[in-house]
Design a protein around this motif. Structure first.
Motif, short mmCIF file in Angstrom:
data_model
loop_
_atom_site.label_atom_id
_atom_site.label_comp_id
_atom_site.label_asym_id
_atom_site.label_seq_id
_atom_site.Cartn_x
_atom_site.Cartn_y
_atom_site.Cartn_z
N GLU A 446 -36.98 -3.96 -83.51
CA GLU A 446 -37.23 -3.83 -84.95
C GLU A 446 -38.67 -3.41 -85.22
N ALA A 447 -39.58 -3.99 -84.46
CA ALA A 447 -41.00 -3.65 -84.65
C ALA A 447 -41.22 -2.18 -84.33
N LEU A 448 -40.68 -1.72 -83.22
CA LEU A 448 -40.87 -0.30 -82.83
C LEU A 448 -40.35 0.61 -83.94
N GLU A 449 -39.26 0.19 -84.55
CA GLU A 449 -38.66 1.02 -85.60
C GLU A 449 -39.52 1.09 -86.86
N LYS A 450 -40.46 0.16 -86.97
CA LYS A 450 -41.32 0.16 -88.15
C LYS A 450 -42.59 0.97 -87.98
N LEU A 451 -42.88 1.39 -86.76
CA LEU A 451 -44.14 2.11 -86.53
C LEU A 451 -44.15 3.46 -87.25
N GLU A 452 -45.29 3.82 -87.78
CA GLU A 452 -45.39 5.15 -88.39
C GLU A 452 -45.62 6.21 -87.31
N TYR A 453 -46.27 5.79 -86.23
CA TYR A 453 -46.47 6.76 -85.15
C TYR A 453 -46.61 6.03 -83.82
N TYR A 454 -45.85 6.49 -82.87
CA TYR A 454 -45.91 5.88 -81.53
C TYR A 454 -46.04 6.99 -80.49
N VAL A 455 -47.12 6.93 -79.73
CA VAL A 455 -47.32 7.90 -78.66
C VAL A 455 -47.42 7.13 -77.35
N CYS A 456 -46.85 7.73 -76.30
CA CYS A 456 -46.74 6.98 -75.08
C CYS A 456 -47.13 7.87 -73.89
N ILE A 457 -47.92 7.31 -72.99
CA ILE A 457 -48.24 8.05 -71.77
C ILE A 457 -47.39 7.44 -70.66
#
Ligand code: SF4
Ligand code: SF4
Ligand code: SF4
Lengths: 738, 190
Positions: A446-457
């Motif tokens: 649920e938290a991940l779904e609330k992020l406005e932007y998620y970048v991952c290496i």
């Protein structure tokens, strides 16, 4: 951002996990290697030496590295198969962007970087610097850990950076700091060989650190007595003299009762206690009512066994105490660790040959990765981010104004909570798979779904990365030079064997380019990993984790150097405390009262059974790497619910019957494995799997107040057999599941 | 060919079941050998997982007088001057499985895919060039060890290597030793 762009099945089709059984061009294509590279296993904290066979810029096999002193060629199945992650078909070869309804599509590095920088700036301008957070991992080398710590504070200028060691051994770190003022296992493992008594508490050594088993068996060959403390009869317990099958969550009651027994029977080292420790009286006052009878009641271990263990421990001349996540993954993990340390201090068996104490780090660089400042409360050299002198020193090394150095931020699980609350809007993660490894996975999703932007290496699209907006294709351990620090405190060299395939880049170059685009290029000028390490040395100088005297050349010449090593003519410190000068403010080792408290969740009528979690030998952590290697998956294709025959009978559960396990947080379905090797009131599920097979759907987010480690090891659950026998593991969809 | 080997005659194979943790590193490492067709020639078994975590590991014992070779109608199995009993010769093996049935330790396996008997050759590709067998090298617990009698004596003062096995009236001597409690001289298998 947000929900998955397409169905999970579609993502799996493209990015796996799929199973790799052979090197890219098959076994026949590997002939004579072009190069043999001496490096280390990329998995657990043993950091076993291994030779990688390289042909045409691909790792095609391995050979044992017999000369490396810790493991002398020995490897566990993960080490044997690790070469198959290189050139794996699931490998991310380009930067990717999320496209709604389509999945993930390649984009250019330029666009990926542009978008990332724009979003970071947008979020920070709108919500403040700390609204952009970073999560890091300790599979990273020392150089990368250091770089991440500096990058978050100097380039992102956020205080909200934490690392996945928060799920690993931070309770031990906090306990070590309180007791000794320094956070490292006190000895190298060769000291085990001649110890008279060994206590292994909450550490399934044979499955999680298999090459350490050899050192324990070696001691057994010399007549050492072995005490294993674990709710399960783990393989190491098979030949133990005493197995204390402690009820999960009650460890500190056991150590308290043992301490009281030592005091009552005067099995103490008075000279050591009087001259080199403080806090003894308060500590024993705290356990004055902890009789053997009381402890039996709380821990579920027969009092005769507790007494026998205390006698063995009390009378020995030399001893070693090792623990791991079994006692650390608790809402009172620090107390558990302190309870162990009290037993060691009471008998004064530390800082002497064949006497020692330590936690065993689970992650590859679990030791080094906790020293260089990618923890929310820490600066390099294990310095305290709130200490004005420490801040001043590091600001100078980094060439920034101290007032620009952020303060203490939120810990890993707290970052997720802050995302939930809407306080944190952006996230950059590297080498961390919180959706599988954090507790309470539904909440994390649920938290991940609330992020406005998620970048991952990352190098594989792990379960968390599926929620990212942009994925920056990073590097495997064998694709960059560097160092790690093994669980013994030995700083070793990781060798670059190959370059990243396709358009993937080294993690370091990705972070450096992000820093440049954030306008702080001048603070990040490095030619190579060695120059980063040299800055790390300076940054650590004078800190408790002092690496200043360690150079790449010295590591190479000596097959590792133990920290602390304050100058280039210092030999390094395999065994701590021989001088009895502890790093605490008063220079003494501290006893700390560790009274027994209830776990965060206790069983009740609705949830009458204790659930505990752990690992299996063929899988590593959240499985991002090992759930992609064919034979490792075949060996243990899916998580099984371990349950005692008496409990199975009570609930009418048959072997391999599917059982719904529920807690207050969620439910999962697992085939039953009925075994006599577990407590009758406890069930066990290994945690390496995602989705419906995730043990962390069930675990609570209760945190230790000091270390902020989640309580993975105790949940109250209920069981419902589903009247359906599971198909054989390899046929079930375990490894292709959500 | 044997003139060119650097096979160390003093080194032997020692198996210590007490130590085995059932991790299967040996199986996976054995399959890495180029000579095995990437099948494992060593086998790890749980005795009975529901009641114990004891595992056992079975490697070819390289018998002095190998029954598998003796019963082979095609003369496909040979023992060399170092005492290594080799995998069936591809050209001769007729896949009859006599050896599979005859071996008292249950070692040779008929690999259906190749219609061929395959078994451990004590990593001849490695041991003949002075390296140690793959399985013994990687075994993380030391349940498998390859080295000299002196080394094992020093390392395991409370155990004795045993290489005499009594099956009823049959006595089998082997090149591979099993570690037993100190003072043991033979293992009687009922
Ligand atoms: S996973 Fe750990 S024990 Fe296994 S080979 Fe790697 S470092 Fe060694
Ligand atoms: S000695 Fe070699 S061939 Fe034989 S079982 Fe061990 S690894 Fe396999
Ligand atoms: S590698 Fe060693 S410990 Fe592991 S299963 Fe094989 S014999 Fe047993």
């Amino acid at each position: 951002m947000a929900k998955l762009p397409v169905s999970i099945d579609k993502i799996i089709e493209q990015f796996g996990p799929s199973l790799n059984y052979a090197p890219k061009d098959g076994f026949t294509g590997r002939d004579e290697p072009d190069e043999v590279v001496n490096t280390h296993c990329c998995f657990c904290g043993m950091q076993c030496g291994i030779k990688l066979l390289v042909k045409e810029n691909k790792v095609v096999g391995f050979d044992p590295w017999m000369e490396f002193p810790f493991n002398e060629g020995r490897l566990c199945p993960k080490g044997v198969q690790r070469y198959l992650q290189n050139n794996h078909p699931d490998r991310i070869l380009n930067p990717l962007q999320r496209v709604e309804g389509k999945g993930f599509e390649p984009i250019s590095w330029d666009s990926a970087m542009d978008k990332t920088i724009t979003e970071i700036k947008r979020i920070q301008e709108k919500y403040g610097k700390d609204a952009f957070s970073m999560l890091s991992g300790v599979s990273l080398t020392n150089e990368k850990s250091y770089l991440v710590g500096k990058f978050a504070r100097v380039a992102l200028k956020t205080k909200n950076l934490d690392y996945n060691g928060r799920l690993c051994m931070v309770s031990a770190g906090a306990g070590n700091k309180k007791a000794f003022g320094l956070d490292r296992a006190s000895n190298n493992y060769s000291d085990l060989e001649y110890a008279e008594v060994i206590i292994v508490a909450g550490a399934n050594i044979s499955e999680t650190f298999p090459t350490l088993t050899h050192w324990i068996w070696k001691a057994r060959d010399r007549g050492a007595k072995l005490i294993v403390i674990d709710p399960r009869v783990i393989p190491l317990a098979r030949t133990a003299d005493i197995h204390l099958d402690v009820k999960p969550g009650t460890d500190s009651a056991l150590y308290g009762a043992m301490l009281k027994y030592l005091v009552d029977n005067d099995m103490l080292d008075h000279d050591f206690i009087d001259n080199y420790t403080s806090g003894f009286q308060d500590t024993i006052d705290a356990v004055k009512d902890y009789t053997l009878e009381w402890a039996e009641e709380i821990t579920g271990i027969q009092k005769e066994k507790i007494k026998a263990a205390a006698e063995l421990w009390g009378k020995a001349k030399t001893s070693f105490l090792l623990h791991a996540r079994g006692i650390e993954h608790h809402s009172k993990g620090v107390d558990n660790v302190l309870g162990c340390i009290n037993l060691v201090l009471a008998t004064g068996r530390i800082g002497k040959p064949y006497c020692g104490y330590g936690t065993i780090t689970g992650q590859g660089n679990g030791q080094g990765g906790r020293e260089h400042g990618h923890k929310c409360d820490q600066l390099p050299g294990n310095r305290d981010i709130e200490n004005p002198e420490h801040r001043k020193y590091i600001s100078e090394v980094w060439g920034i104004d101290e007032k620009d150095l952020p303060g203490k931020g939120l810990s890993a699980y707290e970052i997720i909570e802050a995302i939930h609350r809407g306080e944190i809007k952006g996230l950059l993660s590297i080498c961390f798979n919180p959706l599988v490894s954090l507790p309470n996975s539904n909440y994390v999703r649920e938290a991940l779904e609330k992020l406005e932007y998620y970048v991952c290496i990352d190098f594989f699209l792990n379960e968390t990365a599926r929620h990212a907006d942009i994925i920056l294709a990073g590097s495997l351990q064998e694709e960059e030079e560097g160092t790690t620090t093994s669980a013994e405190g030995r700083v070793i060299r990781i060798r670059q064997a190959v370059t990243p395939p396709g358009d993937a880049r080294t993690d370091t170059s990705i972070i450096l380019e992000l820093a440049e685009r954030l306008g702080v290029k001048d603070k990040f000028t490095y030619d190579n990993s060695e120059t980063i390490f040299n800055e790390l040395r300076v940054a650590s100088k004078g800190g408790t984790a002092d690496y200043y005297g360690i150079t790449y050349k010295r590591i190479e010449d000596n097959m590792g150097v133990f920290w602390p090593c304050p100058s280039e003519d210092h030999p390094g410190t395999p065994r701590l405390w021989e001088d009895k000068k502890f790093k605490t403010p008063d220079g003494k080792a501290h006893f700390n009262p560790a009274p027994y408290k209830l776990p965060g969740e206790v069983t009740d009528e609705a949830y009458p059974i204790t659930l505990t979690t752990g690992r299996v030998v063929s899988q590593y952590l959240s499985g991002t790497q090992t759930r992609r290697i064919g034979k490792l998956v075949d060996q243990f294709p899916e998580p099984l619910l371990e349950i005692h025959p008496e409990m199975a009978e009570k609930y009418n559960i048959k072997q391999r019957e599917l059982v719904k396990v529920s807690t207050r947080r969620g439910e999962g379905i697992f085939p039953a494995n009925i075994v006599e090797t577990i407590r009758k009131d406890t069930v066990f599920i290994p945690y390496h799997w995602p989705g419906q097979k995730s043990a962390n759907l069930l675990t609570p987010g209760t945190l230790d107040p000091i270390s902020k480690i989640p309580e993975f090891k105790v949940s109250a659950c209920k069981l419902e057999p589903l009247n359906e026998i599971a198909p054989l593991g390899t046929e079930s969809k375990a490894y292709a599941s959500i | 060919m044997s003139n060119y080997t650097t096979f160390n005659r003093n080194e032997e194979f020692f198996v210590d079941m007490q130590r085995c943790i059932g991790c299967k590193a040996c199986e996976m490492a054995c399959a890495e050998c180029e000579t095995n067709g990437h099948d494992s020639m060593i086998h790890v078994n749980y005795v009975e997982r529901s009641t114990t975590i004891q595992t056992t590991v079975q490697v070819c014992m390289h018998c002095e007088d190998p029954v598998c070779a003796n019963v082979c109608p095609a003369d496909a199995i040979s023992k060399d001057e170092f005492g290594i009993v080799h995998t069936a010769n591809t050209e001769r093996c007729i896949g009859c499985s006599n050896c599979v049935m005859a071996c008292p330790f249950g070692v040779p396996k008929k690999i259906e895919e190749y219609d061929l008997m395959m078994k451990c050759t004590m990593c001849y590709d490695r041991t003949s060039v002075g390296k140690k067998p793959m399985c013994a090298t990687v075994c993380p617990s030391g349940a498998l060890f390859y080295g000299t009698k002196e080394e094992i004596k020093e390392m395991r003062p409370n155990s004795s290597p045993v290489n005499t096995f009594v099956f009823g009236k049959e006595v089998v001597n082997t090149k591979v030793n099993i570690m037993m409690p100190k003072g043991s001289t033979e293992l009687i298998i009922y």
